[in-house]
Write a protein that holds these residues in place. Structure first.
Motif, mmCIF file in Angstrom:
data_model
loop_
_atom_site.group_PDB
_atom_site.id
_atom_site.type_symbol
_atom_site.label_atom_id
_atom_site.label_comp_id
_atom_site.label_asym_id
_atom_site.label_seq_id
_atom_site.Cartn_x
_atom_site.Cartn_y
_atom_site.Cartn_z
ATOM 1 N N ASP A 1 0.761 -1.139 -0.123
ATOM 2 C CA ASP A 1 -0.110 0.116 0.010
ATOM 3 C C ASP A 1 0.882 1.161 0.147
ATOM 4 O O ASP A 1 2.104 1.275 0.853
ATOM 5 N N SER A 2 0.564 2.197 -0.611
ATOM 6 C CA SER A 2 1.194 3.593 -0.565
ATOM 7 C C SER A 2 0.766 4.213 0.658
ATOM 8 O O SER A 2 -0.207 4.178 1.418
ATOM 9 N N ILE A 3 1.757 4.919 1.205
ATOM 10 C CA ILE A 3 1.768 5.656 2.637
ATOM 11 C C ILE A 3 0.684 6.822 2.492
ATOM 12 O O ILE A 3 0.114 6.745 3.401
ATOM 13 N N SER A 4 0.227 7.323 1.117
ATOM 14 C CA SER A 4 -0.443 8.038 0.837
ATOM 15 C C SER A 4 -2.028 7.636 1.255
ATOM 16 O O SER A 4 -2.836 8.354 1.635
ATOM 17 N N ASP A 5 -2.195 6.185 1.336
ATOM 18 C CA ASP A 5 -3.608 6.005 1.511
ATOM 19 C C ASP A 5 -3.943 6.007 2.954
ATOM 20 O O ASP A 5 -4.966 5.930 3.202
ATOM 21 N N TYR A 6 -2.896 6.228 3.679
ATOM 22 C CA TYR A 6 -3.252 6.420 5.236
ATOM 23 C C TYR A 6 -3.520 7.958 5.684
ATOM 24 O O TYR A 6 -3.089 8.161 6.806
ATOM 25 N N ARG B 1 -4.999 -5.741 10.006
ATOM 26 C CA ARG B 1 -6.672 -5.403 10.484
ATOM 27 C C ARG B 1 -6.635 -3.950 10.665
ATOM 28 O O ARG B 1 -7.559 -3.203 10.234
ATOM 29 N N GLN B 2 -5.862 -3.569 11.649
ATOM 30 C CA GLN B 2 -5.905 -2.081 11.957
ATOM 31 C C GLN B 2 -5.625 -1.104 11.091
ATOM 32 O O GLN B 2 -6.340 -0.302 10.816
ATOM 33 N N LEU B 3 -4.624 -1.399 10.155
ATOM 34 C CA LEU B 3 -4.287 -0.403 9.081
ATOM 35 C C LEU B 3 -5.245 -0.556 8.033
ATOM 36 O O LEU B 3 -5.581 0.343 7.345
ATOM 37 N N PHE B 4 -5.657 -1.630 7.774
ATOM 38 C CA PHE B 4 -6.829 -1.699 6.733
ATOM 39 C C PHE B 4 -7.935 -0.750 7.056
ATOM 40 O O PHE B 4 -8.870 -0.229 6.356
#
Ligand code: FAD
Length: 499
Positions: free
Chosen positions: A123-128, A470-473
């Motif tokens: 995943d790109s860090i930008s998604d967060y 789970r947390q990050l998604f």
């Protein structure tokens, strides 16, 4: 102890009027007479259109109504900066405002993201980061109070027309009693014994006396340099850019991006700043690597609409005065120093200068301890920002021109090497002494410029692999939904603060 009664501000650019506005608001006309002198013939630099979220602190201090401020400065909102072709040609990344995700169990979010990468999730860090996702989709809104929602912490700044901003602050300051004098200062009177400034003298012979002088005269440093003899510390070896061509273009319909774009070029970089009525563009470059004509041609070939006037050349040198405050003269704005506008820090530095002056506001005794602290903190503030800027140029795969080869191989400022070493080992970042750019900013640019780490921070193992996923998604999903909920940037402006 004798209170300062007369404050003279020299210069009516962004720095002069921000200073006049803040001092008028905080001290008030009963405390001291505030006089600003500016010369219409000389004019202002007139560029400087992108800001960072800290400007909201300044606006709150003045009690500005934000919609009114945006309308009058033809402003737009900014969620961060897109960097195109910086790490390598064809690559882009986003430096957003606001944090990535949130820390869990006392461990930084970015450590968990690095662990996630090791687990094979790319995943790109930008998604967060909500600002990054919303920017990508041209969305904007101000934060709203929704419990546990990223919508409650949206971080933003502004793009605005610097000339209109100075006019806006002028009206504000004059409304609070500040006096404006138009005229060109040709000399100054100093006390022969103490070396303190007593008055500035205009071309028509008028003499304006003061107890405290604030030099906002721009690059010429009329008081701090020419009168007080304070030299400039040249940082060209770290910040080689020394010129900029600036040109406005017509507004491109439906392309009012809620972010600044910075595109790396052969010998520097090009900015694109959307306003409501036009787009600001410029090419910041080093004339040691490209001549002025070629730089202007590059800019003109890379605009997304026809120019509205001829490009304007601005010359500068990265660095700062050895002292920002000497005797009864304090330099604020370009007279005190300049670092290229890559991370939109100049207006912020004006604000910091004013805040520090108010913290250490003198009486007529001018305590040397206050002056020393002001100077020490100002230099530190500059050094931390400089290191962050150097990171962008130095950590790149680009070697397609003499300029980029120089940047890749330049000698590093001392503290920066330590930051690199810490990041390359376990991806750790530490914010030093409340430096302006926090770990999110350093992380965004280090990852964006392609830096890698040998292993993730071992404390990220406080959560199992499954829990991390789970947390990050979950965070990613909440950010995605929040962005979906937001209106477009154009719709938001139309509904709230169109000019
Ligand atoms: P100036 O605007 O130069 O004002 C100087 C004032 O002093 C004028 O009013 C002039 O009339 C007066 N003066 C000078 N000499 C005399 C005299 N003899 N008698 C009377 N009056 C005199 N900052 C950001 O935060 N974001 C950006 O995106 C950004 N982009 C920039 C891009 C470029 C290329 C440059 C060069 C700067 C940029 N900046 C940016 C910086 C920003 O423009 C300046 O920090 C800001 O405009 C403050 O300028 P100033 O008021 O110090 O000086």
């Amino acid at each position: 102890m004798e209170t300062i009664r007369k404050i003279v501000i020299v210069g009516g650019g962004t720095a002069g009027w921000m200073t006049a506005a803040a001092l008028s608001k905080i001290l008030g006309a009963n405390y001291a007479e505030i006089t600003l002198v500016e010369s219409d013939d000389i004019g202002t630099v007139g560029v400087g259109e992108a800001t960072i979220p800290q400007i909201n602190i300044f606006n709150r201090l003045l009690g500005l109504k934000e919609d009114d401020f945006i309308r009058q400065t033809h402003g737009t909102f900014k969620l961060g900066i897109e960097f195109v072709d910086w790490a390598r040609k064809g690559h882009s990344y986003f430096h957003p405002f606001g944090p990535y995700g949130f820390d869990m169990k006392g461990v930084s979010f970015h450590a968990f993201w690095q662990k996630l990468q090791t687990l094979g999730v790319s995943d790109s860090i930008s998604d967060y980061n909500l600002q990054a996702v919303a920017a990508r989709e041209g969305k904007f809104m101000r934060p709203v109070q929704v419990e546990n929602s990223p919508l409650s912490t949206i971080a933003y700044a502004f793009h605005f027309d610097a000339g209109l901003y100075a006019k806006f602050l002028r009206r504000f300051s004059e409304g609070l009693g500040a006096q404006r004098i138009e005229g060109r200062i040709v000399s100054a009177d100093k006390n022969a014994e103490t070396g303190f400034l007593e008055a500035v003298v205009l071309g028509d012979g008028r003499r304006i006396e003061g107890d405290l002088f604030i030099d906002c005269s721009g690059f010429r440093g009329l008081l701090i340099g020419q009168q007080m003899g304070i030299d400039y510390e040249d940082w060209s070896k770290w910040l080689p850019n020394n010129r900029a061509w600036a040109v406005p273009t017509a507004r491109v319909h439906d392309n009012q991006t809620p972010y600044t774009r910075s595109t790396a070029r052969e010998a520097g970089w090009q900015w694109r700043i959307p306003l409501q009525h036009r787009t600001g563009n410029g090419y910041v470059f080093s004339n040691n690597f490209i001549d002025e004509q070629a730089a202007m041609d590059t800019l003109l070939q890379n605009l997304d609409a026809p120019p509205l006037k001829d490009p304007m050349l601005v010359k500068f040198q990265g660095g700062h005065r050895h002292k920002f405050w000497e005797k009864n003269v304090v330099a604020i704005g370009l007279s005190s120093g300049f670092m290229e506008p890559l991370e939109s820090t100049s207006i912020h530095l004006i604000q910091v200068g004013i805040a520090k002056l108010l913290q250490m506001f003198p009486d007529k005794g001018f305590e040397q301890a206050d002056i020393n602290r002001y100077n020490r903190l100002s230099v530190l503030e500059y050094e931390y920002i400089r290191d962050f800027l150097v990171l962008h140029f130095n950590q790149t795969e680009r070697d397609d021109s003499e300029y980029w080869r120089y940047c890749r191989n330049m000698e590093l400022p001392p503290r920066l090497q330590e930051k690199y070493d810490l990041f390359r080992s376990r991806g750790r970042i530490f914010r030093e002494n409340e430096e302006l750019f926090n770990d999110t900013s350093w992380f965004a640019v280090m990852v964006g410029q392609g830096m890698t780490w040998r292993g993730y921070d071992p404390v990220a193992d406080v959560m199992s692999d499954e829990d991390v996923k789970r947390q990050l998604f979950g965070i990613k999903d909440a950010i995605r939904k929040s962005s979906d909920y937001m209106p477009t940037h154009e719709d938001f402006i139309r509904a709230n603060c169109a000019m």
